[in-house]
Design an enzyme around this catalytic site. Structure first.
Site, PDB file in Angstrom:
ATOM      1  N   ARG A 423       0.801  -1.213  -0.001  1.00  0.00           N
ATOM      2  CA  ARG A 423       0.032  -0.060  -0.012  1.00  0.00           C
ATOM      3  C   ARG A 423       0.843   1.337  -0.152  1.00  0.00           C
ATOM      4  NH1 ARG A 423      -4.774   2.686   3.818  1.00  0.00           N
ATOM      5  NH2 ARG A 423      -6.159   2.658   1.914  1.00  0.00           N
ATOM      6  N   LYS A 457      -9.731   6.425  15.563  1.00  0.00           N
ATOM      7  CA  LYS A 457      -9.375   4.927  14.638  1.00  0.00           C
ATOM      8  C   LYS A 457      -7.828   4.926  14.497  1.00  0.00           C
ATOM      9  CE  LYS A 457     -10.886   3.029  10.227  1.00  0.00           C
ATOM     10  NZ  LYS A 457     -12.028   3.299   8.967  1.00  0.00           N
ATOM     11  N   TRP A 458      -7.312   3.755  15.194  1.00  0.00           N
ATOM     12  CA  TRP A 458      -5.976   3.555  14.927  1.00  0.00           C
ATOM     13  C   TRP A 458      -5.874   2.363  13.946  1.00  0.00           C
ATOM     14  CZ3 TRP A 458      -1.913   4.583  18.925  1.00  0.00           C
ATOM     15  CH2 TRP A 458      -0.516   3.957  18.532  1.00  0.00           C
ATOM     16  N   ASP A 459      -5.263   2.859  13.007  1.00  0.00           N
ATOM     17  CA  ASP A 459      -4.872   2.003  11.691  1.00  0.00           C
ATOM     18  C   ASP A 459      -3.485   1.492  11.629  1.00  0.00           C
ATOM     19  OD1 ASP A 459      -6.010   0.400   9.384  1.00  0.00           O
ATOM     20  OD2 ASP A 459      -6.889   2.298   8.682  1.00  0.00           O
ATOM     21  N   ASP A 528     -12.734  -4.644   6.102  1.00  0.00           N
ATOM     22  CA  ASP A 528     -13.257  -3.720   5.131  1.00  0.00           C
ATOM     23  C   ASP A 528     -14.494  -4.186   4.216  1.00  0.00           C
ATOM     24  OD1 ASP A 528     -11.278  -1.976   5.759  1.00  0.00           O
ATOM     25  OD2 ASP A 528      -9.858  -2.463   4.309  1.00  0.00           O
TER      26      ASP A 528
HETATM   27  C1  GLA Z   1      -8.095   1.014   5.998  1.00  0.00           C
HETATM   28  C2  GLA Z   1      -9.002   0.837   6.986  1.00  0.00           C
HETATM   29  C3  GLA Z   1     -10.364   1.512   6.103  1.00  0.00           C
HETATM   30  C4  GLA Z   1     -10.094   3.101   5.772  1.00  0.00           C
HETATM   31  C5  GLA Z   1      -8.735   3.117   5.154  1.00  0.00           C
HETATM   32  C6  GLA Z   1      -8.162   4.439   5.034  1.00  0.00           C
HETATM   33  O1  GLA Z   1      -8.112   0.276   4.704  1.00  0.00           O
HETATM   34  O2  GLA Z   1      -9.471  -0.454   6.937  1.00  0.00           O
HETATM   35  O3  GLA Z   1     -11.491   1.610   7.019  1.00  0.00           O
HETATM   36  O4  GLA Z   1      -9.795   3.584   7.298  1.00  0.00           O
HETATM   37  O5  GLA Z   1      -7.680   2.191   5.629  1.00  0.00           O
HETATM   38  O6  GLA Z   1      -6.999   4.294   4.106  1.00  0.00           O
END
Ligand code: GLA
Length: 717
Positions: A423, A457-459, A528
């Protein structure tokens, strides 16, 4: 060597005295007993694990199989621990020394000290026994006083032994957007391993959870089984080894793959906790045990409320500005949700975050999108009476970023090799204390500057590949373990300062779903994939191990041929949110959604804190039925989903579960679309719990249409 011999003599004397008088160590929950005994060679044996025994019976138990099998001596199978001493001797023999038990209310903690009689190595096995929830967690700490470091090449959290005719393993595997597919198989001779080597986003292909059924595959309501999971946000491994005598060893722990650990004299190596529950009433009971345990002990604010929200990700992706967002606040307000969540795309100036190729690492508001910063957004949200939350992905960096240019040594990547992007991004080296400070500051500065922020939201959108830490230098084999430990260090700092802020654990879908992390997070993003039909399976899969208030379920525009009603009914069985263009709703859809949010707020305590009964599995029929019942059995919510039904599908009556047979309940369909009336002939009628659970009700009436659903409220009269 002289020192060791002396120690050996002393230990030997001590052990002999103790072990002769050593009564079994009995770990009891309400319905389970685990008995450990000291036997031959002062070793510790698992003598019993199963349904609760009464006191007179366990006194008779002895023998069994060694609890924490070592390597290098006579053991021929996979060990729980393998340690190579400073002098190169690759053997370990662990003998019982002593144990203590501390009791506090519902929890008792037993610590068992084991020592090698020749080398100064000590292992402490810790069992935390949660009486009411029927859950036991176990871990090990390893320590030594040799003159030089020792090398650990295996370091399981625990080991469990079983003797059954057959063993049936259920695992949950998948990939992006198709997480937690459930598969059950019979174990055969040899080793089956469920594991991850992904470092970050570690659960992407495998969720760290399993059921092990004994003798027969367990059903929801019958059968003997163990449900297990590991509290660790890094590489994990569960091995199931069935030997030539059909005896099974279950070994849960950190995956030792590429992770030999050099343990310094005096340093303590603590494994994560293996969490398990035993049930002889099927998988449903095991899940309810784990849910209750999780809410009470493992999830941050597990018994606290959750915020409904509108997220802008699928509504805008990266394409927004201040005005557009402020308009979305109105939509959130109109819907009636608690919070607006601003997703990816708000940061980066030299390298603006207008797609996923640039900007990660530069956590400053993008001046053209947000000229007045996050501060203005928080203010505007407050004015409109809505809370504000924000997306962060603090562990990552895009090569197209100022961070990458300034701190190339903060990034995990191999010397002498090309970068491997996923990504378009790389993982920061969290083992470096400077990176830990940086990640902490991203979150802390954001919250300090904008105290109004109510949610994060911690990604974490990539796993580790081609990883090398400039900071760890020659200790590269510590990377996977250190990374996870350092992630916890940062989260500890954040939680010390911001103890209750709700934070969603997200990892590009279900890449992080474990109880090591959930101690810091209030919910997780399961996938997702928000297509309603797919979500029935995905949420079903997670529901075996995680309570509904942790499973974020958003209504989006995904889902071909699915009505808003269907997608809403599916999301309502988890932690409801929206990620959709509200302005594209028809007036009826808007009305329906406003009503749905109100309804959800009225019934959410039953869903979040109630007992889950999975009644009809989508894996077995072209429908799925599940219900939640509150603790005093006065209220229940029942969900009925039709999948892609066919003419052949005849749906029989459904016997409800978990109610009080003596109570009377009103059965009522709720969450109907405007203008639609309940057509179930039993709607709004009163039945005894006994009737509902033995005779049951027809939930599907009239012509069955694919991808339709009902929600029923069952209330004590
Ligand atoms: C991930 C998360 C999504 C969104 C995107 C943003 O894919 O799972 O919900 O937040 O990143 O780039």
């Amino acid at each position: 060597m002289i020192k060791y011999s002396l120690l050996f003599i002393l230990n030997f004397f001590f052990l002999t005295v103790l072990s002769q008088s050593q009564a079994p160590i009995v770990l009891q929950t309400k319905n389970t007993t685990l008995v450990l005994t000291v036997g031959n060679k002062h070793r510790l044996y698992q003598s019993y694990l199963g349904a609760r025994l009464n006191a007179t019976e366990y006194e008779k138990l002895s023998g069994g199989r060694e609890v924490y099998l070592t390597a290098g001596m006579e053991n021929q199978f996979e060990p729980a621990i393998r340690l190579v001493h400073a002098d190169g001797n690759p053997s370990l023999e662990l003998e019982y020394v002593s144990h203590t038990t501390q009791q506090k209310d519902n929890l008792s903690i037993t610590r068992i000290i084991l020592k090698d009689s020749v080398y100064p190595v000590q292992v402490v096995l810790q069992y935390s026994v949660y009486f009411n929830e029927d859950v036991i967690t176990s871990s090990a700490t390893i320590q030594h006083n040799e003159k030089k470091p020792v090398r650990l090449t295996q370091y399981a959290s625990s080991m469990l032994h079983f003797n059954a005719d057959t063993y049936w393993l259920t695992q949950f595997h998948g990939d992006w957007a198709r997480e937690v597919n459930m598969v059950e198989e019979k174990l055969t001779n040899g080793i089956k391993s469920i594991e991850s080597k992904l470092g970050t986003r570690t659960n992407f292909y495998q969720t760290p959870t399993f059921f092990l059924s004994l003798n027969n595959p367990a059903t929801e309501t019958s059968g003997e089984l163990i449900a297990g999971t590991l509290g660790w946000t890094g590489n994990f491994q569960f091995t199931f080894e069935t030997d030539q005598r059909n005896q099974l060893r279950v070994r849960p722990g950190i995956n030792p793959y590429a992770s030999d650990y050099t343990l310094q004299p005096g340093e303590v190596f603590t494994t994560p906790e293996f969490i398990f529950t035993y049930s002889n009433q099927g998988k449903g009971q095991a899940s309810r045990n784990l849910h209750r345990w999780a809410r009470n002990n493992a999830v941050l604010d597990g018994n606290g409320p959750r915020l409904t929200l509108l997220n802008n990700w699928e509504a805008t992706y990266f394409n927004f500005d201040e005005t557009k967002l402020i308009n979305l606040f109105d939509e959130a307000k109109q819907l009636g949700v608690d919070l607006f969540l601003l997703d990816d795309g708000w940061f980066g100036n030299v390298f603006p975050r207008n797609d996923d190729k640039a900007g990660l690492g530069d956590w400053q508001e993008n001046k053209s999108k947000l000229p007045n910063g996050i501060g203005r957004l928080v203010q505007e949200a407050e004015k409109k009476g809505i809370k504000f939350g924000i997306w962060l992905e603090p562990e990552m960096v895009n090569p197209k970023s100022e961070l990458y240019q300034k701190h190339p040594d903060w990034i995990l990547r191999l010397p002498n090799r090309a970068e491997n992007l996923a990504r378009s991004q790389l993982v920061l080296d969290l083992t470096n204390p400077k990176v830990q400070d940086f990640v902490f500051a991203i979150v802390d500065d954001m919250l300090t500057k904008n105290p109004g922020i109510a949610f994060i939201k911690w990604d974490c959108n990539r796993s580790m590949t081609n990883a090398y830490s400039a900071y760890l230098k020659e200790k590269q084999s510590h990377l996977f373990i250190e990374y996870t430990r350092c992630l916890y260090k940062v989260l500890d700092r954040i939680r010390a300062k911001h103890p209750h802020l709700p934070i969603m654990l997200c990892s590009g879908g279900g890449g992080r779903t474990d109880y090591g992390a959930l101690k810091y997070f209030t919910e997780f993003w399961p996938s997702d994939n928000t297509d309603g039909l797919e979500r029935i399976f995905i949420q079903w899969g997670y529901s075996y191990f995680f309570p509904a208030n942790t499973i974020a379920a958003h209504i989006t525009s995904m889902g071909k041929g699915q009505t808003l009603k269907f997608r809403t009914d599916v999301a309502m069985s988890g932690k409801l949110g929206y990620d959709i263009r509200v302005n594209e709703f028809t007036p009826q859809e808007l009305q329906f959604s406003q009503d749905a949010v109100k309804t959800y707020k009225r019934i959410n305590d039953v869903i979040w804190f109630g007992d889950l009964y999975r009644i009809i599995s989508p894996y077995e029929e072209n429908r799925s039925v599940l219900m939640y019942v509150n603790e005093n059995k006065s209220k229940a919510v029942l969900f009925n989903y039709h999948l892609n039904v066919r003419r052949k599908d005849i749906f029989s009556r459904v016997q409800l579960q978990g109610l009080d047979p003596k109570k009377k309940y009103r059965f009522k369909e709720i969450n109907l679309f405007p203008g639609i009336k309940a057509n179930n002939p039993d709607n709004d009628k009163v039945f005894t719990g006994e009737y509902l659970m033995t005779v049951g009700l027809n939930l599907t009436t009239g012509r069955v249409t694919s991808l339709t659903s009902n929600v029923f409220e069952i209330t004590e009269e």
